[in-house]
Design a protein around this motif. Structure first.
Motif, PDB file in Angstrom:
ATOM      1  N   HIS A   1      17.874  -1.065  16.605  1.00 25.60           N
ATOM      2  CA  HIS A   1      16.853  -0.077  16.278  1.00 25.60           C
ATOM      3  C   HIS A   1      16.382   0.659  17.530  1.00 25.60           C
ATOM      4  O   HIS A   1      16.620   0.209  18.648  1.00 25.60           O
ATOM      5  CB  HIS A   1      15.685  -0.762  15.572  1.00 25.60           C
ATOM      6  CG  HIS A   1      16.064  -1.354  14.243  1.00 25.60           C
ATOM      7  ND1 HIS A   1      16.194  -2.701  14.045  1.00 25.60           N
ATOM      8  CD2 HIS A   1      16.382  -0.764  13.056  1.00 25.60           C
ATOM      9  CE1 HIS A   1      16.558  -2.933  12.789  1.00 25.60           C
ATOM     10  NE2 HIS A   1      16.672  -1.789  12.170  1.00 25.60           N
ATOM     11  N   PRO A   2      15.694   1.782  17.362  1.00 26.95           N
ATOM     12  CA  PRO A   2      15.231   2.560  18.522  1.00 26.95           C
ATOM     13  C   PRO A   2      14.416   1.716  19.497  1.00 26.95           C
ATOM     14  O   PRO A   2      13.753   0.750  19.114  1.00 26.95           O
ATOM     15  CB  PRO A   2      14.364   3.657  17.885  1.00 26.95           C
ATOM     16  CG  PRO A   2      14.943   3.824  16.514  1.00 26.95           C
ATOM     17  CD  PRO A   2      15.350   2.441  16.088  1.00 26.95           C
ATOM     18  N   ALA A   3      14.460   2.097  20.748  1.00 29.15           N
ATOM     19  CA  ALA A   3      13.814   1.320  21.807  1.00 29.15           C
ATOM     20  C   ALA A   3      12.308   1.198  21.611  1.00 29.15           C
ATOM     21  O   ALA A   3      11.704   0.215  22.025  1.00 29.15           O
ATOM     22  CB  ALA A   3      14.104   1.959  23.163  1.00 29.15           C
ATOM     23  N   ASN A   4      11.691   2.204  20.979  1.00 28.39           N
ATOM     24  CA  ASN A   4      10.240   2.148  20.817  1.00 28.39           C
ATOM     25  C   ASN A   4       9.815   1.292  19.630  1.00 28.39           C
ATOM     26  O   ASN A   4       8.639   1.182  19.325  1.00 28.39           O
ATOM     27  CB  ASN A   4       9.674   3.563  20.662  1.00 28.39           C
ATOM     28  CG  ASN A   4      10.182   4.257  19.399  1.00 28.39           C
ATOM     29  OD1 ASN A   4      11.208   3.888  18.851  1.00 28.39           O
ATOM     30  ND2 ASN A   4       9.473   5.292  18.969  1.00 28.39           N
TER      31      ASN A   4
ATOM     32  N   CYS B   1      28.115   1.880  23.475  1.00 29.53           N
ATOM     33  CA  CYS B   1      27.409   0.989  22.546  1.00 29.53           C
ATOM     34  C   CYS B   1      26.182   1.664  21.945  1.00 29.53           C
ATOM     35  O   CYS B   1      25.789   1.383  20.810  1.00 29.53           O
ATOM     36  CB  CYS B   1      26.987  -0.290  23.262  1.00 29.53           C
ATOM     37  SG  CYS B   1      28.375  -1.308  23.807  1.00 29.53           S
ATOM     38  N   THR B   2      25.592   2.573  22.713  1.00 32.06           N
ATOM     39  CA  THR B   2      24.380   3.230  22.228  1.00 32.06           C
ATOM     40  C   THR B   2      24.659   4.263  21.147  1.00 32.06           C
ATOM     41  O   THR B   2      23.721   4.851  20.592  1.00 32.06           O
ATOM     42  CB  THR B   2      23.626   3.896  23.393  1.00 32.06           C
ATOM     43  OG1 THR B   2      24.522   4.801  24.070  1.00 32.06           O
ATOM     44  CG2 THR B   2      23.120   2.864  24.368  1.00 32.06           C
ATOM     45  N   ALA B   3      25.949   4.484  20.835  1.00 30.53           N
ATOM     46  CA  ALA B   3      26.258   5.362  19.711  1.00 30.53           C
ATOM     47  C   ALA B   3      25.742   4.754  18.411  1.00 30.53           C
ATOM     48  O   ALA B   3      25.394   5.461  17.467  1.00 30.53           O
ATOM     49  CB  ALA B   3      27.766   5.580  19.622  1.00 30.53           C
TER      50      ALA B   3
ATOM     51  N   GLY C   1      18.545   1.474  20.496  1.00 31.94           N
ATOM     52  CA  GLY C   1      17.569   1.028  21.473  1.00 31.94           C
ATOM     53  C   GLY C   1      18.181   0.456  22.725  1.00 31.94           C
ATOM     54  O   GLY C   1      17.492  -0.134  23.543  1.00 31.94           O
ATOM     55  N   GLY C   2      19.500   0.630  22.919  1.00 28.49           N
ATOM     56  CA  GLY C   2      20.180   0.060  24.067  1.00 28.49           C
ATOM     57  C   GLY C   2      21.355  -0.778  23.593  1.00 28.49           C
ATOM     58  O   GLY C   2      21.534  -0.995  22.393  1.00 28.49           O
ATOM     59  N   PRO C   3      22.174  -1.288  24.504  1.00 30.80           N
ATOM     60  CA  PRO C   3      23.402  -1.986  24.138  1.00 30.80           C
ATOM     61  C   PRO C   3      23.230  -3.151  23.172  1.00 30.80           C
ATOM     62  O   PRO C   3      24.127  -3.447  22.391  1.00 30.80           O
ATOM     63  CB  PRO C   3      23.941  -2.467  25.494  1.00 30.80           C
ATOM     64  CG  PRO C   3      23.396  -1.501  26.472  1.00 30.80           C
ATOM     65  CD  PRO C   3      22.034  -1.142  25.962  1.00 30.80           C
ATOM     66  N   ILE C   4      22.087  -3.830  23.224  1.00 30.68           N
ATOM     67  CA  ILE C   4      21.925  -4.985  22.336  1.00 30.68           C
ATOM     68  C   ILE C   4      20.724  -4.825  21.408  1.00 30.68           C
ATOM     69  O   ILE C   4      20.240  -5.785  20.827  1.00 30.68           O
ATOM     70  CB  ILE C   4      21.791  -6.299  23.143  1.00 30.68           C
ATOM     71  CG1 ILE C   4      20.578  -6.251  24.061  1.00 30.68           C
ATOM     72  CG2 ILE C   4      23.064  -6.596  23.916  1.00 30.68           C
ATOM     73  CD1 ILE C   4      20.314  -7.567  24.771  1.00 30.68           C
TER      74      ILE C   4
END
Length: 356
Positions: free
Chosen positions: A99-102, A87-89, A93-96
């Motif tokens: 946008h980027p995690a930050n 999913c992170t492809a 920012g993670g499976p759900i």
């Protein structure tokens, strides 16, 4: 021996075949709520992205995302599983999280990211479109909020916050916006955010720190250029507030009916603020150690503040005549207070006294 090996091979083939059917069935069961999953090929249909995908992982009744139906094929941690597709492809920012995690606040983070890295990661057929023109059920067009290629003066303010802001979180934090904009048509965004929409030096206000840059019309008569302290949330040297430091923009309040001295001050000298109460006999009535030390509302009626008070803050006059707010009992005639029949004869006996 050869016959036994053939028999074993045949049995293994049957077992593997059954296993594959079970796995396929598992994926089929996991996606059976979606009509866009093909159990024969083990893949989603051509209309799966983006709308079908969004629908499948959204629990409508709870209005939250759910990945429970995805784990059978994409793995318990959604890192690929038997599908081999993480999913992170796509969800950086993670499976759900697309946008980027930050990215804690999209309005704040997307601009600097695009400036530093370009828009290649955004411009695909499932996110914002190959030409950044938007994708239905996915990312909007860049031109929803500004021009593309981007120019600062093309920003559409109401795409990020209301006018005036009326919420509880940046960038739509209400604060004291409504109280100020209700004062008159001349109090607009550029009154306090001059150039925030187009100036090259005061335009980047998407970093969580408000850009406050007052029009020179609101410079205090003494005290220098108006400023805003982001740490304390207070303004200073603004003519409207008599050059005094204001309460916190988010939490502070001023009761104009009782807190007159929050904006009006007595000035000992030759250069009072525009709205100082240094005229006439104010000193004798309010500050003289041997005088009565009266508060403003003894002579001024707060119910008479409208329509003159706070209606011309964009001029050095500041407001209508102060005499318009005097209590009727003073019988002020422009030069004297006639208390013979005014009801306040206790102040001066029954005599008339000159104010000037």
């Amino acid at each position: 021996m050869k016959g036994r090996m053939s028999s074993i091979t045949s049995k293994l083939s049957i077992i593997l075949g059954v296993g594959m059917l079970i796995l396929a069935a598992g994926c089929s069961d996991a996606r059976k709520s979606s009509t866009q999953f093909d159990p024969d090929t083990g893949s989603h249909g051509t209309t799966w992205l983006p709308a079908g995908h969004v629908q499948a992982v959204t629990t409508v009744t709870a209005a939250v995302l759910s990945t429970a139906n995805c784990t059978a094929c994409h793995g318990a941690d959604l890192s690929g599983g038997i599908s081999g597709i993480s999913c992170t492809a796509c969800h950086l920012g993670g499976p759900i999280a697309v946008h980027p995690a930050n990215w804690t606040r999209i309005y704040v983070d997307h601009g600097p990211t695009a400036n530093a890295n370009g828009t290649n990661a955004c411009s695909n057929q499932y996110c914002h479109g190959r030409n950044l023109a938007g994708v239905q059920s996915s990312g909007p067009s860049c031109t929803t909020c500004h021009s593309f290629p981007f120019t600062q003066d093309s920003l559409v303010c109401i795409r990020c916050h209301q006018l005036p802001p009326n919420g509880t979180a940046f960038p739509n934090t209400a604060g004291a916006h409504a109280k100020h904009t209700m004062l008159g048509a001349y109090i607009v965004c550029n009154t306090c955010h001059l150039g925030a929409g187009g100036s090259t030096t005061n335009s980047y206000h998407l970093n969580g720190v408000p850009v406050v840059f007052f029009q020179t019309t609101y410079n205090a008569q003494t005290g220098g250029t108006p400023t805003f302290n982001a740490a304390s949330g207070a303004c200073s040297n603004v003519s409207c507030h008599g050059g005094q430091t204001t309460p916190n923009w988010q939490t502070g309040t001023i009761d104009v009916s009782t807190q007159c001295t929050a904006c009006h001050t007595y000035y000992y000298g030759s250069s009072p603020q525009y709205n100082s109460y240094s005229s006439g006999q104010h000193y004798t009535h309010v500050l003289d150690w041997s005088g009565p030390k009266l508060y403003c509302t003894v002579c001024h009626d707060a119910s008479l503040l409208s329509p003159n008070h706070l209606t011309t803050l964009n001029t050095t006059t500041m407001e209508g005549p102060a005499s318009a707010t005097l209590r009727a009992q003073t019988l002020y005639n422009g030069s004297t207070c006639d208390l013979n029949t005014g009801g306040l004869e206790g102040c001066h006996g029954r005599d008339s006294h000159s104010w000037w």
